[in-house]
Design a protein around this motif. Structure first.
Motif, PDB file in Angstrom:
ATOM      1  N   VAL A  56      95.134  76.813  15.251  1.00  0.00           N
ATOM      2  CA  VAL A  56      94.261  76.608  14.093  1.00  0.00           C
ATOM      3  C   VAL A  56      93.553  75.277  14.263  1.00  0.00           C
ATOM      4  CG1 VAL A  56      94.172  76.273  11.591  1.00  0.00           C
ATOM      5  CG2 VAL A  56      95.783  77.927  12.559  1.00  0.00           C
ATOM      6  N   ASN A  57      92.245  75.303  14.083  1.00  0.00           N
ATOM      7  CA  ASN A  57      91.453  74.071  14.095  1.00  0.00           C
ATOM      8  C   ASN A  57      90.938  73.823  12.692  1.00  0.00           C
ATOM      9  OD1 ASN A  57      90.721  75.469  16.978  1.00  0.00           O
ATOM     10  ND2 ASN A  57      91.109  73.284  17.118  1.00  0.00           N
ATOM     11  N   LEU A  58      91.202  72.638  12.178  1.00  0.00           N
ATOM     12  CA  LEU A  58      90.687  72.212  10.883  1.00  0.00           C
ATOM     13  C   LEU A  58      89.443  71.382  11.146  1.00  0.00           C
ATOM     14  CD1 LEU A  58      91.046  71.994   7.799  1.00  0.00           C
ATOM     15  CD2 LEU A  58      92.488  69.988   8.218  1.00  0.00           C
ATOM     16  N   ILE A  59      88.319  71.780  10.541  1.00  0.00           N
ATOM     17  CA  ILE A  59      87.058  71.074  10.733  1.00  0.00           C
ATOM     18  C   ILE A  59      86.657  70.466   9.397  1.00  0.00           C
ATOM     19  CG2 ILE A  59      84.622  71.295  11.374  1.00  0.00           C
ATOM     20  CD1 ILE A  59      86.344  73.791  13.053  1.00  0.00           C
ATOM     21  N   THR A  60      86.823  69.146   9.290  1.00  0.00           N
ATOM     22  CA  THR A  60      86.555  68.441   8.048  1.00  0.00           C
ATOM     23  C   THR A  60      85.284  67.622   8.165  1.00  0.00           C
ATOM     24  OG1 THR A  60      87.789  66.435   8.634  1.00  0.00           O
ATOM     25  CG2 THR A  60      89.048  68.238   7.629  1.00  0.00           C
ATOM     26  N   GLY A  61      84.912  67.025   7.075  1.00  0.00           N
ATOM     27  CA  GLY A  61      83.737  66.168   7.026  1.00  0.00           C
ATOM     28  C   GLY A  61      83.158  66.222   5.634  1.00  0.00           C
ATOM     29  N   THR A  69      93.600  71.215  17.166  1.00  0.00           N
ATOM     30  CA  THR A  69      92.829  69.981  17.019  1.00  0.00           C
ATOM     31  C   THR A  69      92.182  69.925  15.643  1.00  0.00           C
ATOM     32  OG1 THR A  69      92.359  70.049  19.383  1.00  0.00           O
ATOM     33  CG2 THR A  69      90.978  68.610  18.046  1.00  0.00           C
ATOM     34  N   THR A  70      92.313  68.786  14.996  1.00  0.00           N
ATOM     35  CA  THR A  70      91.623  68.540  13.734  1.00  0.00           C
ATOM     36  C   THR A  70      90.380  67.721  14.059  1.00  0.00           C
ATOM     37  OG1 THR A  70      93.672  68.592  12.471  1.00  0.00           O
ATOM     38  CG2 THR A  70      91.809  67.483  11.452  1.00  0.00           C
ATOM     39  N   ILE A  71      89.237  68.242  13.639  1.00  0.00           N
ATOM     40  CA  ILE A  71      87.949  67.626  13.962  1.00  0.00           C
ATOM     41  C   ILE A  71      87.295  67.144  12.681  1.00  0.00           C
ATOM     42  CG2 ILE A  71      85.646  68.062  14.933  1.00  0.00           C
ATOM     43  CD1 ILE A  71      87.035  70.447  16.482  1.00  0.00           C
ATOM     44  N   CYS A  72      86.788  65.938  12.686  1.00  0.00           N
ATOM     45  CA  CYS A  72      86.031  65.419  11.549  1.00  0.00           C
ATOM     46  C   CYS A  72      84.599  65.162  12.005  1.00  0.00           C
ATOM     47  CB  CYS A  72      86.643  64.128  11.023  1.00  0.00           C
ATOM     48  SG  CYS A  72      85.704  63.401   9.648  1.00  0.00           S
ATOM     49  N   ILE A  73      83.665  65.841  11.338  1.00  0.00           N
ATOM     50  CA  ILE A  73      82.244  65.617  11.592  1.00  0.00           C
ATOM     51  C   ILE A  73      81.809  64.522  10.620  1.00  0.00           C
ATOM     52  CG2 ILE A  73      79.963  66.698  11.729  1.00  0.00           C
ATOM     53  CD1 ILE A  73      81.875  68.311  13.404  1.00  0.00           C
ATOM     54  N   LEU A 132      87.972  58.564   3.950  1.00  0.00           N
ATOM     55  CA  LEU A 132      88.745  57.776   4.911  1.00  0.00           C
ATOM     56  C   LEU A 132      89.881  58.588   5.526  1.00  0.00           C
ATOM     57  CD1 LEU A 132      88.814  54.401   2.949  1.00  0.00           C
ATOM     58  CD2 LEU A 132      87.375  55.009   4.921  1.00  0.00           C
ATOM     59  N   ASP A 133      90.519  59.452   4.734  1.00  0.00           N
ATOM     60  CA  ASP A 133      91.581  60.300   5.272  1.00  0.00           C
ATOM     61  C   ASP A 133      91.032  61.358   6.219  1.00  0.00           C
ATOM     62  OD1 ASP A 133      93.586  58.914   4.054  1.00  0.00           O
ATOM     63  OD2 ASP A 133      93.905  60.358   2.436  1.00  0.00           O
ATOM     64  N   GLN A 134      89.854  61.891   5.927  1.00  0.00           N
ATOM     65  CA  GLN A 134      89.254  62.856   6.852  1.00  0.00           C
ATOM     66  C   GLN A 134      89.102  62.214   8.227  1.00  0.00           C
ATOM     67  OE1 GLN A 134      85.589  64.034   4.967  1.00  0.00           O
ATOM     68  NE2 GLN A 134      86.592  65.566   3.682  1.00  0.00           N
ATOM     69  N   ILE A 135      88.694  60.965   8.237  1.00  0.00           N
ATOM     70  CA  ILE A 135      88.499  60.240   9.502  1.00  0.00           C
ATOM     71  C   ILE A 135      89.841  59.903  10.149  1.00  0.00           C
ATOM     72  CG2 ILE A 135      87.692  58.055  10.505  1.00  0.00           C
ATOM     73  CD1 ILE A 135      85.381  58.185   8.422  1.00  0.00           C
ATOM     74  N   SER A 136      90.766  59.347   9.377  1.00  0.00           N
ATOM     75  CA  SER A 136      92.028  58.877   9.964  1.00  0.00           C
ATOM     76  C   SER A 136      92.961  60.009  10.391  1.00  0.00           C
ATOM     77  CB  SER A 136      92.750  57.928   9.005  1.00  0.00           C
ATOM     78  OG  SER A 136      93.183  58.610   7.851  1.00  0.00           O
ATOM     79  N   LEU A 137      92.872  61.174   9.764  1.00  0.00           N
ATOM     80  CA  LEU A 137      93.748  62.296  10.125  1.00  0.00           C
ATOM     81  C   LEU A 137      93.169  63.184  11.222  1.00  0.00           C
ATOM     82  CD1 LEU A 137      95.032  63.272   6.572  1.00  0.00           C
ATOM     83  CD2 LEU A 137      96.296  62.090   8.389  1.00  0.00           C
ATOM     84  N   ASP A 150      91.902  64.339  14.914  1.00  0.00           N
ATOM     85  CA  ASP A 150      92.192  64.092  16.326  1.00  0.00           C
ATOM     86  C   ASP A 150      90.906  63.732  17.064  1.00  0.00           C
ATOM     87  OD1 ASP A 150      94.988  64.910  16.166  1.00  0.00           O
ATOM     88  OD2 ASP A 150      94.219  66.951  15.958  1.00  0.00           O
ATOM     89  N   VAL A 151      89.784  64.307  16.589  1.00  0.00           N
ATOM     90  CA  VAL A 151      88.481  64.101  17.219  1.00  0.00           C
ATOM     91  C   VAL A 151      87.458  63.779  16.136  1.00  0.00           C
ATOM     92  CG1 VAL A 151      86.628  65.219  18.535  1.00  0.00           C
ATOM     93  CG2 VAL A 151      89.015  65.719  19.097  1.00  0.00           C
ATOM     94  N   LEU A 152      86.662  62.740  16.357  1.00  0.00           N
ATOM     95  CA  LEU A 152      85.541  62.403  15.471  1.00  0.00           C
ATOM     96  C   LEU A 152      84.247  62.778  16.181  1.00  0.00           C
ATOM     97  CD1 LEU A 152      86.552  58.827  14.251  1.00  0.00           C
ATOM     98  CD2 LEU A 152      86.745  60.965  12.985  1.00  0.00           C
TER      99      LEU A 152
END
Length: 186
Positions: A16-21, A133-137, A155-160, A162-164
């Motif tokens: 599962v990939n979580l894509i946040t931003g 992998t957790t990705i933050c756009i 800030l949590d989206q960024i800090s949690l 794995d990839v920015l």
């Protein structure tokens, strides 16, 4: 060679990939681009949480027309809080009925990733999935704005993650993208 039951379960779990931003950074566009790289022989599923009046994300992803792609929308609010039960149900349904090779999850831009990750790593799903992998756009222009510098979810989206992934950099002036100006303002 003997494979233990535990090892067999680990091999069969779905990534599962979580894509946040934050809102408007391009999460859906990034997912559409990821889907274009999906191996033809794999079935992927996308869990979308867009709780505006019209679910633009669901329509955009569904329009890809790939029969090996399933898009499930979680309604009823944000999946990290008011719709957490709906996310749990939707994820269970996805695992039971669809049994995809990979799951991409796109929470709303205001979604807090910690509670989503807690659910994904919970005992309820431990035999079926694992967080890959957790990705933050992110839009680097936001980094210099006080509003974002003090927003816990942002800030949590960024800090949690794995990839920015820095997106929308083409909207910045050349002098802000390179050199001293860039380091001091981003």
């Amino acid at each position: 060679m003997h494979v233990s039951v535990k090892d067999k379960i680990m091999l069969e779990r779905i990534p599962v990939n979580l894509i946040t931003g934050y809102l408007g950074v391009g999460k859906t566009t990034a997912i559409v681009n990821l889907l274009k790289q999906k191996p033809e022989d794999e079935k992927w599923a996308v869990l979308v949480n867009d709780f505006g009046e019209v679910s633009i994300d669901h329509l955009t992803l569904a329009s890809e027309g790939d029969k090996e792609l399933q898009v499930v929308e979680v309604e009823g609010g944000c999946i990290c809080c008011s719709a957490a039960q709906n996310m749990h149900f939707s994820l269970q349904m996805m695992l039971t009925r669809l049994r995809p090779n990979r799951i991409l999850i796109e929470p709303t831009g205001m979604g807090h990733p910690a509670s989503i990750l807690d659910l994904l790593r919970s005992r309820a799903f431990s035999n079926d999935i694992y967080v890959d992998t957790t990705i933050c756009i992110l839009n680097p222009a936001q980094l210099s704005r006080e509003r974002y510098q003090t927003d816990g979810t942002y800030l949590d989206q960024i800090s949690l993650a794995d990839v920015l992934v820095a997106n929308k950099t083409d909207l910045r002036s050349e002098e802000r993208r390179v050199g001293k100006e860039c380091r001091s303002r981003w």
